[in-house]
Structure formats: C-alpha cells, structure tokens
Motif scaffolding. Structure first.
Motif, PDB file in Angstrom:
ATOM      1  N   CYS A 110      -0.433  11.992   1.479  1.00 17.11           N
ATOM      2  CA  CYS A 110      -0.514  11.309   2.772  1.00 17.11           C
ATOM      3  C   CYS A 110       0.496  11.927   3.719  1.00 17.11           C
ATOM      4  O   CYS A 110       1.331  12.745   3.307  1.00 17.11           O
ATOM      5  N   HIS A 181     -10.066  -0.960   6.609  1.00 19.76           N
ATOM      6  CA  HIS A 181      -9.127  -1.371   5.569  1.00 19.76           C
ATOM      7  C   HIS A 181      -8.497  -2.733   5.805  1.00 19.76           C
ATOM      8  O   HIS A 181      -8.179  -3.102   6.929  1.00 19.76           O
ATOM      9  N   SER A 275     -11.017   4.869  -0.866  1.00 17.76           N
ATOM     10  CA  SER A 275      -9.593   5.042  -0.589  1.00 17.76           C
ATOM     11  C   SER A 275      -8.661   4.413  -1.613  1.00 17.76           C
ATOM     12  O   SER A 275      -7.453   4.662  -1.572  1.00 17.76           O
ATOM     13  N   TYR A 300      -4.469   3.396  -3.118  1.00 11.41           N
ATOM     14  CA  TYR A 300      -4.228   4.152  -1.895  1.00 11.41           C
ATOM     15  C   TYR A 300      -2.764   4.626  -1.911  1.00 11.41           C
ATOM     16  O   TYR A 300      -1.885   3.882  -2.348  1.00 11.41           O
ATOM     17  N   PRO A 301      -2.444   5.857  -1.471  1.00 18.36           N
ATOM     18  CA  PRO A 301      -3.338   6.824  -0.854  1.00 18.36           C
ATOM     19  C   PRO A 301      -3.905   7.870  -1.805  1.00 18.36           C
ATOM     20  O   PRO A 301      -4.492   8.849  -1.370  1.00 18.36           O
ATOM     21  N   ASN A 304      -7.674   7.887  -1.768  1.00 17.17           N
ATOM     22  CA  ASN A 304      -8.039   8.306  -0.419  1.00 17.17           C
ATOM     23  C   ASN A 304      -7.955   9.821  -0.275  1.00 17.17           C
ATOM     24  O   ASN A 304      -8.857  10.464   0.278  1.00 17.17           O
TER      25      ASN A 304
END
Length: 353
Positions: A110, A181, A275, A300-301, A304
C-alpha cells in the motif's frame, strides 16, 4: 446535545451535499465540478502517492477556488508471512492465468501513510477526511494548525465517539447500504464486523444523539428526498458516492458504467473478495468464484494488492466479471448527468422534499 456552529458555514459551502471520496473512481474534474456547484467535492487519496496527491490537488485548484476535501486511509504498512502470501496467490492463480499475469507478489502492499500524511499537511485542503482507522489527538491538532477541518468515518456510535474524543470536527455516519468499503475500525472479530453493519436510518440519529459535533449521513442516499431524510434525522449534510459514479467526470471504465446502468440494489452485496475488507459491489463472477473462500482471504491491504493486477487487467479487457464494481444499494436510482447538473437536480429535489 448542543451542536457546534453549522458545518456548512465552517466549511464554506452553501449546499448540504458532499461527494464521497471514491479512491480509484473519483477525479479532480468531478471534485471541482461538485465544489463549483455549491457542494463539497472530494478526492479519495488512499491509493494516491504523495506526488499524485499534489497533482490532483493542483488540478482541482486550477478549476475552482471553492473548498474541497481530501481523504486518506489510516493504515500501517503490513508485514505478512511469506506462507500467507503464497497461499493467497495460489487461491488467485486461476484469475492470474486468465489474464496471463505472473504469479508474483507486488513490490509493496500500500502507499506509505506517513508520506501521504506529510503531503496532506502541505496541501492544506479545507477538509481532511479519514477512513479505516483513527487519528491521534496530536494528529488532529496538526491538521487544525494547518487550517483543515477533520472528518472521521464511523460505522458505529462507538467509532463516532472515538473520533469526537480525539477532536474531530465532524463524523460521517456510514450506513451499510453504501457502496465500496466499510470504514469499520473497532471490529476485531467476524462477529464485530457483523455488528457494525448498521443501516443509515438507524445509525445517523443514534450518532446525532450521542455526539456534540456535526454528523454527516452516508449510505444509500441517491436523491433530494434522501438528503431531506438525512437532515430530518439530525445530520448537517449528506455524503453521496454511488450517485456521482455515473457522472461523466468519474473515472469509471465502460464495463463498470454498463454494470451500473443495469443494476438494482438487490444486485449488490458485501464481499471481501477484491480487497480483504468488507465492501459493497455489484455481484459478478469474481465475487461468486472467491466467495466460498472469503473467510480465508488475507486482510486489507494484502488481498487488495494481490488483486490489483487482476482488476487492472480486467478493466483493460472490458471484463466486468473480474473487476470490483463498487456500488451501493441505491444503484438503481443512478442518473447519468454531468456533476454540476446532478448537484442542481439534487438541490431542487431536496428543497421540494
């Protein structure tokens, strides 16, 4: 409880209409158009690098001098075990093979929140909003010194109170009807996540009663009647996401626009498939294929990032079955209108209601 001065006055806008930050779907053109029309446009910056944040903010400011918001995901950089990553990749192997993608993990999971944070302080948007987590009181004070109003996202009264306690200026009460989300951050078990799935009509008045700061209603609001209902429940503004997705200024690819035009609310559901965090989208092939394994998917992440190449390849191929088609339960009321025109229609409907 007694509320602080009206939120619209503090932001400097004339209409109780906020375009939701929609990471990957919004654009500077969309945010600027909403702000020019008297609402509050937003840039979803959760996936934007600091350089991209600067570029997007400059684009908005090049189109309008009106206030706008920037939103970040409150995240820590994860450090998953290699075995967990490999197991997740193996689950996704058929999807990777479908698009001839190499079955390798990404270079990073991320964006770095600390770097994004510094960019946000530098850019000083009128409103800084946050999802997926909670700032500290010291961080909120930093933003206040930079001249930003701070807005947190909550899916329960407990989360809303947590934001109030660190000094936030307002809270988005995000109902489970909304697309994309869930902002839940106090859940630690599957039962907690289920308990946070509260509808907008129940969540908003509960937050209004519990808080002394303004509440913004979000989730399933698509027209002026919904805005009027939100204000009747005590909210000082309504935040709309799905309603703005169909605008030509959004970043949706053709396959997503087509799915949006054909869907009804009963076609959406919550999923972790894309995700690793619960999010509402239009049911498609990937959701059906990964659905039986949702509980085993990484959080997450990580999930994702692992699904990122699949989503990108599917979008390029026009394959709506393997994209994340985020949309709320109000999707059946979507209208294909330029953003400014949509705001004007929403205002007329709201005043009539």
């Amino acid at each position: 409880m007694t509320a602080t001065p009206h939120l619209l006055q503090r932001i400097g806008i004339t209409l109780p209409i906020i375009q939701a930050p929609m990471t990957g779907s919004d654009t500077p053109r969309l945010a600027a158009a909403v702000s020019r029309a008297g609402g509050l446009g937003s840039l979803g910056c959760g996936a934007r690098s600091p350089a991209a944040m600067r570029e997007a903010a400059a684009e908005v400011r090049g189109m309008t001098d009106r206030p706008f918001a920037m939103n970040l995901f409150v995240l820590e950089n994860p450090a998953p075990e290699p075995a967990e990553v490999q197991a997740a990749l193996q689950r996704l192997a058929p999807l990777y093979a479908r698009f001839d993608l190499p079955l390798t993990p990404p270079a990073r999971w991320c964006q770095d929140f600390d770097a994004q944070w510094q960019a946000l302080l530098e850019l000083r948007p009128a409103v800084a909003s946050f999802t997926f987590g909670l700032l500290s009181a010291a961080q909120v004070e930093q933003l206040h010194r930079a001249g930003c109003l701070v807005v947190g996202t909550a899916t329960t009264v407990a989360e809303a109170l947590a934001w109030q306690n660190v000094g936030a200026d307002a809270v988005v009460a995000s109902g489970v009807e909304g697309g994309g989300h869930r902002g839940t951050f106090l859940a630690h078990t599957a039962d907690d996540w289920t308990a946070s799935q509260i509808g907008t009509m129940a969540l908003v008045p509960a937050c209004v009663d519990a808080l002394s700061i303004p509440v913004i209603a979000a989730g399933g609001i698509m027209d002026g009647r919904g805005i009027a209902a939100a204000l009747a429940l005590g909210a000082q503004a309504a935040q709309l996401g799905t309603a703005f997705l169909a605008c030509p200024e959004s970043a949706l690819v053709p396959a997503w626009r087509e799915a949006l035009a054909q869907a009804q609310g009963s076609d959406t559901r919550l999923t972790r498939a894309f995700s690793g965090r619960w999010a509402r989208g239009i049911v498609n092939a990937a959701m059906r294929e990964l659905g039986p394994e949702e509980d085993a998917l990484p959080a997450y992440p990580i999930q994702n990032a692992l699904m990122g190449p699949v989503r990108k390849a599917a979008a390029a191929a026009g394959d709506g079955g393997r994209m994340a088609l985020w949309a709320g339960q109000g999707v059946g009321a979507s209208r294909v209108l330029p953003a400014r025109e949509l705001v004007e229609v929403l205002e007329k409907e709201w005043r009539a209601a």
